[in-house]
Scaffold this active site. Sequence first.
Site, PDB file in Angstrom:
ATOM      1  N   HIS A 215       1.935 -20.680 -24.536  1.00 50.84           N
ATOM      2  CA  HIS A 215       1.893 -20.158 -23.152  1.00 50.84           C
ATOM      3  C   HIS A 215       1.255 -21.145 -22.176  1.00 50.84           C
ATOM      4  CE1 HIS A 215       3.315 -16.283 -24.386  1.00 50.84           C
ATOM      5  NE2 HIS A 215       2.255 -15.997 -25.107  1.00 50.84           N
TER       6      HIS A 215
ATOM      7  N   ASP B 144       7.549 -16.708 -31.869  1.00 48.38           N
ATOM      8  CA  ASP B 144       6.411 -15.851 -31.487  1.00 48.38           C
ATOM      9  C   ASP B 144       7.006 -14.687 -30.681  1.00 48.38           C
ATOM     10  OD1 ASP B 144       3.118 -16.180 -30.859  1.00 48.38           O
ATOM     11  OD2 ASP B 144       4.243 -14.991 -29.396  1.00 48.38           O
TER      12      ASP B 144
ATOM     13  N   HIS C 268       6.112 -13.291 -28.101  1.00 48.47           N
ATOM     14  CA  HIS C 268       6.007 -13.446 -26.649  1.00 48.47           C
ATOM     15  C   HIS C 268       6.859 -14.632 -26.184  1.00 48.47           C
ATOM     16  CE1 HIS C 268       2.182 -11.452 -27.983  1.00 48.47           C
ATOM     17  NE2 HIS C 268       2.703 -10.562 -27.145  1.00 48.47           N
TER      18      HIS C 268
ATOM     19  N   ASP D 150       3.239 -12.340 -34.486  1.00 49.01           N
ATOM     20  CA  ASP D 150       3.111 -11.093 -33.730  1.00 49.01           C
ATOM     21  C   ASP D 150       4.449 -10.369 -33.595  1.00 49.01           C
ATOM     22  OD1 ASP D 150       3.882 -13.226 -32.161  1.00 49.01           O
ATOM     23  OD2 ASP D 150       2.182 -13.079 -30.772  1.00 49.01           O
TER      24      ASP D 150
HETATM   25 ZN   LIG Z   1       2.435 -14.198 -29.144  1.00 51.53          ZN
END
Ligand SMILES: [Zn+2]
Length: 397
Positions: free
Chosen positions: A146, A183, A185, A271
């Site tokens: 991120h 991931d 996200h 995740d």
């Molecule tokens: Zn994540």
Amino acid sequence: MDEATLRRTGLVWHESYMWHITGTGAGAHPAGGFMEPGLPHIDNPAARRRMRNLIEVSGLIDHLAPVRPRPATEEELLRIHTPDYIARLKRLSAEGGGEAGEKAPVGPGSWEIAQLAAGGCLVAADAIMGGTLRNAYALVRPPGHHAEPGQGRGFCLLANAALTIAHLRALHGLRRIALVDWDVHHGNGAQGIFYEDPEVLTISLHEEDNYPRGSGFITERGRGLGFGANINLPLPPGSGHGAYLAAIEHVVLPALGRFAPEMILVSSGYDACLYDPLARQMAMMETYRLMTRALVSIAGRTCNGRLLVLHEGGYSDFYAPLCGLAVVEELSGYRTAVQDPFVSHLDRSAQRLQPHQAEVITAVGKLIEDVPRPGSTSTRRANVRKLHVEALRPGQA
Ligand SMILES: [Zn+2]
């Protein structure tokens, strides 16, 4: 490196990675107000440490080559990050901690630890390029996918994958590199950094509109010369084994095959697993195993097996280590005796690919025809120039 470690799978690890302190909180929220302190911040060392321990206790560690990290230099970090951000990170870390962006906690010494995490990825990339390692797993912390050039985000401080790509280009002369991010996200960091670059293919599989909010949509496909080299596959909540494997089969593998990278990186977050508190997907240990097997296979066919997997998120302390173990097992080709003890409790039917998930995967699969092929960049440049010249001509609508 001696004969015994030659062409093995490398494992990047350093105890310092576990000493990056993120404070206390409740879930992803800091303590304070009505949030009673005392619980560790959700991005704490437990899942990574337990994964490292499982690699040792299962015996897998005997089949891996240890990779000793070094700190990434400021010069290397400045290939991606801004001088202001680097200065801020250093200052926060030296002053005992603070906030490096949005949900990006810094503790005392986090700057040096983040440097060592990024540097560990660079050392692993060097060893793969030098032929001493077949492939590698960087079990680093803090994560990176991120992080943006000018700020940290979502528990990420330095953009480990993007920094590695920049390093591979600067030091090893690679041009075409692919980054697959599973991931749960959105991989907003690499998307933003390489958005106009036709020679870095970024593919992000993530839960639709989870984090960061308002990014990771199918329509974000790259800009200018880079159009087509960014693929987002926002999977609906509830996607499990069937959906993830279909995504690999119908999107990731054909896109990589068309792009023909010289090396493949994976941002591997756990995740997306069914016990994760920060998302609503249902991937299992077996899902991660088969996704990795597919990438090992295509890396063998397209880029001499060059594959580097970077640890990102994953917040189920008891299940993420099993998923991570399966990934490292597949990289190394060595299967331990560890079995998934949770799998018998699952509703297997919910793991099947559902029609609404297949719909999204099919739609994204249609975008692959715009993934730039090798050698197409010069043609694209000429076309863009032609468009610019035509746009400047007077009297045209
Ligand atoms: Zn994540």
